[in-house]
Design an enzyme around this catalytic site. Sequence first.
Site, mmCIF file in Angstrom:
data_model
loop_
_atom_site.group_PDB
_atom_site.id
_atom_site.type_symbol
_atom_site.label_atom_id
_atom_site.label_comp_id
_atom_site.label_asym_id
_atom_site.label_seq_id
_atom_site.Cartn_x
_atom_site.Cartn_y
_atom_site.Cartn_z
ATOM 1 N N CYS A 5 0.859 -1.189 0.000
ATOM 2 C CA CYS A 5 0.000 0.000 0.000
ATOM 3 C C CYS A 5 0.894 1.237 0.000
ATOM 4 O O CYS A 5 1.780 1.360 0.842
ATOM 5 C CB CYS A 5 -0.895 -0.012 1.242
ATOM 6 S SG CYS A 5 -1.811 1.526 1.495
ATOM 7 N N CYS A 23 -1.693 -10.548 -7.232
ATOM 8 C CA CYS A 23 -2.138 -11.677 -6.419
ATOM 9 C C CYS A 23 -2.174 -11.175 -4.972
ATOM 10 O O CYS A 23 -1.134 -10.980 -4.346
ATOM 11 C CB CYS A 23 -1.117 -12.798 -6.609
ATOM 12 S SG CYS A 23 -1.527 -14.296 -5.738
HETATM 13 ZN ZN LIG Z 1 -2.592 1.117 3.662
#
Ligand SMILES: [Zn+2]
Length: 138
Positions: free
Chosen positions: A103, A127
């Site tokens: 992220c 994935c």
């Molecule tokens: Zn995050």
Amino acid sequence: MNDLSSDSPNVNKSNEEWRAQLTEQQYHVTRENGTEAPFTGEYLNNHEKGKYMCVNCGHTLFDSKNKFDSGTGWPSFDQPSQKNGVERRVDDSHGIERTEVICSNCGAHLGHVFADGPRETTCERFCINSAALKFGSE
Ligand SMILES: [Zn+2]
């Protein structure tokens, strides 16, 4: 275990804070680069329309329209919902070189990206562990 703090430009929490916020499995996957067992994830067969957010920080990562059934046992996407929503990082653990996907907002480990995705679109297969995601329907 990697220290992810330097990769967390926007969200900086201690391991204790993450641990308090997440389930044991979510913590293991996103903060200790874990992998959930194939065919066990909550979102593997989720075909609802909506967005997949980072379970750690709520950052939007993937869109249901880019999800496809790869047969691998993990939720698979041919691209992130925004190009800079995720970051790629070389992962050479386990003796093989793979590209890790994290992220971009908080540095959470999400999964890996491979070059065997759908040819009609990007040829990429993100994935992703269900345990790293939080789904919100439209
Ligand atoms: Zn995050």
